[in-house]
Design a protein around this motif. Structure first.
Motif, PDB file in Angstrom:
ATOM      1  N   HIS A  82      -3.912  -1.071   9.223  1.00  0.00           N
ATOM      2  CA  HIS A  82      -3.307  -1.641   8.045  1.00  0.00           C
ATOM      3  C   HIS A  82      -3.905  -1.693   6.690  1.00  0.00           C
ATOM      4  O   HIS A  82      -3.544  -2.253   5.642  1.00  0.00           O
ATOM      5  CB  HIS A  82      -2.260  -2.857   8.321  1.00  0.00           C
ATOM      6  CG  HIS A  82      -1.481  -2.555   9.491  1.00  0.00           C
ATOM      7  ND1 HIS A  82      -0.661  -1.641   9.540  1.00  0.00           N
ATOM      8  CD2 HIS A  82      -1.311  -3.139  10.910  1.00  0.00           C
ATOM      9  CE1 HIS A  82       0.073  -1.565  10.709  1.00  0.00           C
ATOM     10  NE2 HIS A  82      -0.505  -2.660  11.390  1.00  0.00           N
ATOM     11  N   ARG A 261      -0.831  -8.305   2.116  1.00  0.00           N
ATOM     12  CA  ARG A 261      -0.977  -7.417   3.047  1.00  0.00           C
ATOM     13  C   ARG A 261       0.478  -6.944   3.739  1.00  0.00           C
ATOM     14  O   ARG A 261       0.472  -5.722   4.160  1.00  0.00           O
ATOM     15  CB  ARG A 261      -2.213  -7.946   4.095  1.00  0.00           C
ATOM     16  CG  ARG A 261      -3.527  -7.502   3.592  1.00  0.00           C
ATOM     17  CD  ARG A 261      -4.324  -8.032   4.420  1.00  0.00           C
ATOM     18  NE  ARG A 261      -5.704  -7.492   4.274  1.00  0.00           N
ATOM     19  CZ  ARG A 261      -6.524  -6.279   4.363  1.00  0.00           C
ATOM     20  NH1 ARG A 261      -5.560  -5.499   4.872  1.00  0.00           N
ATOM     21  NH2 ARG A 261      -7.625  -6.096   3.972  1.00  0.00           N
ATOM     22  N   ARG A 265       1.946  -3.253   3.748  1.00  0.00           N
ATOM     23  CA  ARG A 265       1.787  -2.467   5.041  1.00  0.00           C
ATOM     24  C   ARG A 265       2.498  -1.139   5.264  1.00  0.00           C
ATOM     25  O   ARG A 265       1.935  -0.312   6.048  1.00  0.00           O
ATOM     26  CB  ARG A 265       2.370  -3.534   6.185  1.00  0.00           C
ATOM     27  CG  ARG A 265       1.848  -3.149   7.495  1.00  0.00           C
ATOM     28  CD  ARG A 265       2.052  -4.266   8.560  1.00  0.00           C
ATOM     29  NE  ARG A 265       0.703  -5.126   8.175  1.00  0.00           N
ATOM     30  CZ  ARG A 265       0.460  -5.852   9.216  1.00  0.00           C
ATOM     31  NH1 ARG A 265       1.093  -6.275  10.175  1.00  0.00           N
ATOM     32  NH2 ARG A 265      -0.495  -6.830   8.860  1.00  0.00           N
ATOM     33  N   ARG A 276       4.301   2.356  10.700  1.00  0.00           N
ATOM     34  CA  ARG A 276       3.712   1.314  10.141  1.00  0.00           C
ATOM     35  C   ARG A 276       4.054   0.044  11.112  1.00  0.00           C
ATOM     36  O   ARG A 276       3.515  -0.996  10.999  1.00  0.00           O
ATOM     37  CB  ARG A 276       3.815   0.949   8.786  1.00  0.00           C
ATOM     38  CG  ARG A 276       3.527   2.280   7.997  1.00  0.00           C
ATOM     39  CD  ARG A 276       2.114   2.684   8.410  1.00  0.00           C
ATOM     40  NE  ARG A 276       1.118   2.098   8.164  1.00  0.00           N
ATOM     41  CZ  ARG A 276      -0.090   2.018   8.750  1.00  0.00           C
ATOM     42  NH1 ARG A 276      -0.250   2.989   9.315  1.00  0.00           N
ATOM     43  NH2 ARG A 276      -1.196   1.207   8.458  1.00  0.00           N
ATOM     44  N   ALA A 280       6.132  -3.792   8.917  1.00  0.00           N
ATOM     45  CA  ALA A 280       6.157  -3.072   7.622  1.00  0.00           C
ATOM     46  C   ALA A 280       7.557  -2.464   7.249  1.00  0.00           C
ATOM     47  O   ALA A 280       7.874  -2.680   6.111  1.00  0.00           O
ATOM     48  CB  ALA A 280       5.326  -1.797   7.939  1.00  0.00           C
TER      49      ALA A 280
END
Length: 460
Positions: A82, A261, A265, A276, A280
């Motif tokens: 990721h 993050r 993602r 993902r 995500a």
């Protein structure tokens, strides 16, 4: 008769040799600071405490590891699938936002010099509302860009929301605004479902939805607000401050590493076709729905500011994409990466201020600068900024961290020697060795490789 017969003891030339068959050393053998009780045993490493290692430390014991640093502990939870492990660097964002701040200050001075009335009274309030409207759409684009799924339908959503709000304003402004926001969120959910379910680029999906909205707007008549509706000019300063706080707060939340993050993602790392994951998809869907809501708020504000919405404004000038591309240029030029995840704190806000002041300055000077041309330049500049952000904003690699770490020479301080340890000098007898340091001591300590007197000297 054996050579070690007691008859020869004490005669000149006679020398006693230690017997290594027992695996030890003679009790009277001289020592070099090592206790006589520290004998060799398999698997153990006897070292004197004077040399800095405790006696009895086994080679079979696991090696001692260094205590991990806070940076290393944080990197443990980073999934390489990721993104790169480590914290993004923000120096490039700070430097670029300083440049944008200087540009905004210079344009503010030029606007005051070219048209002093633009910074007073009704013109100032109109300028603040224009910045707030563009800022809301730019925040919508910036949020979806951070998620890696740019919502290009933000401009048409804003026009459609303003048109719907104006056409139903007689039913109550607050209730109509809430319904307008819910409908906009519904449109965002449709885009999000298509993006995350089929795992396709957000820009392509939102572009299709934008065309559908433009087709709907083209069939709608121009609408006016009811008389006596709320006038935002009275609180233009508060609207501008609210958008500024929202932009700064969102940028500050984006600095938080887990949230940053998680939101980014959906950004492809290896193969864009790789899904993902559920996390995500959830964050990307929320970001697209949130961007649609921000665009709807901008549309309602436009309707309140202009006291109505003309359908021709949405269908003319490249199909109503003028606001979309201006907001996209502001988000990219503000330091938001076109690839997703990375972005600054005040960059989008400052870029919106620069675009708003530049449009007002060119109008004061009588220059014919089309907003669509300004949007093209802002997007081109934003792509250059994206490359700078991706190059200098990524986490440092292990090799770079090793190069930046200061070099410390190894310690050459000798180990402290205990003055109480008595060192026995070697025997004055010829050929004697300190115990434990005989040339073949390590080789011949085994029980089957000892030297007996008969093997060494033979028999007479």
């Amino acid at each position: 008769m054996a050579y070690d017969d007691s008859r020869f003891r004490g005669e000149p030339g006679f020398r006693e040799e230690p017997d290594f068959r027992s695996g030890g050393v003679p009790e009277d053998a001289p020592t070099l600071g090592v206790s006589n009780q520290s004998v060799y045993t398999p698997g153990a490493f006897p070292v004197s405490p004077a040399y800095g290692s405790p006696s009895g430390e086994s080679f079979d014991d696991p090696p001692r590891r260094r205590t991990p640093t806070a940076q290393q502990l944080g990197d443990v939870f980073d999934d390489p699938e990721h993104g790169e492990p480590g914290r993004d660097r923000f120096a490039v964002h700070a430097l670029w936002e300083l440049v944008l701040l200087l540009a905004a200050g210079a344009l503010l001075y030029l606007v005051r010099d070219a048209s002093p009335a633009a910074l007073r009274g009704d013109e100032l309030r109109g300028l603040l509302l224009s910045g707030a409207e563009l800022g809301l759409v730019a925040l919508a684009l910036g949020l979806s860009l951070r998620a890696g799924a740019p919502n290009l339908a933000a401009g048409p959503i804003a026009f459609a929301a303003g048109l719907f709000f104006a056409s139903n304003s007689e039913r109550g402004l607050l209730m109509t605004a809430l319904i307008t926001g819910l409908i906009a969120v519904g449109v965002g959910v449709v885009i999000a479902v298509l993006v995350v379910a089929f795992h396709v680029p957000g820009w392509a999906t939102s572009l299709a939805v934008a065309l559908a909205l433009i087709a709907w707007i083209a069939n709608q008549p121009s609408e006016k607000l009811v008389d006596g509706a709320y006038d935002p000019h009275k609180h233009a300063m508060w609207w501008a401050l609210g958008v500024a706080v929202l932009a700064a707060g969102g940028g500050a939340l984006g600095v938080i590493r887990p949230l940053r993050r998680s939101l980014g993602r959906f950004r492809p790392v290896r193969d864009p076709a790789d899904r993902r994951g559920g996390g995500a998809a959830t964050f990307t869907g929320l970001a697209i729905a949130g961007s649609s809501l921000l665009a709807a708020v901008a549309g309602v504000l436009v309707a309140l500011d202009d006291r109505g919405v003309a359908a021709a404004d949405a269908t003319g000038s490249f199909g109503g994409f003028t606001v979309t591309v201006l907001a996209l240029g502001a988000a990219l030029a503000g330091g938001t990466s076109a690839y997703g995840r990375r972005g600054g704190v005040l960059g989008t806000l400052l870029a919106v201020a620069v675009i708003t002041l530049l449009l007002r300055y060119t109008a004061a000077e009588g220059w014919k600068l089309q907003p669509i041309a300004l949007a093209a330049g802002a997007i081109a500049l934003g792509l250059v900024v994206t490359r700078l952000v991706e190059t200098f904003g990524r986490p440092r690699t292990a090799a770079e961290l090793a190069e930046e770490a200061p070099w410390t020479p190894p310690s050459i301080t000798p180990a402290p020697v205990d003055v109480e340890d008595n060192w026995s000098p070697p025997s004055s007898r010829t050929g004697s060795w300190p115990g434990g340091f005989a040339p073949d001591a390590d080789r011949d300590r085994g029980p089957d490789r000892g030297w007996s007197a008969e093997e060494r000297w033979g028999t007479r």
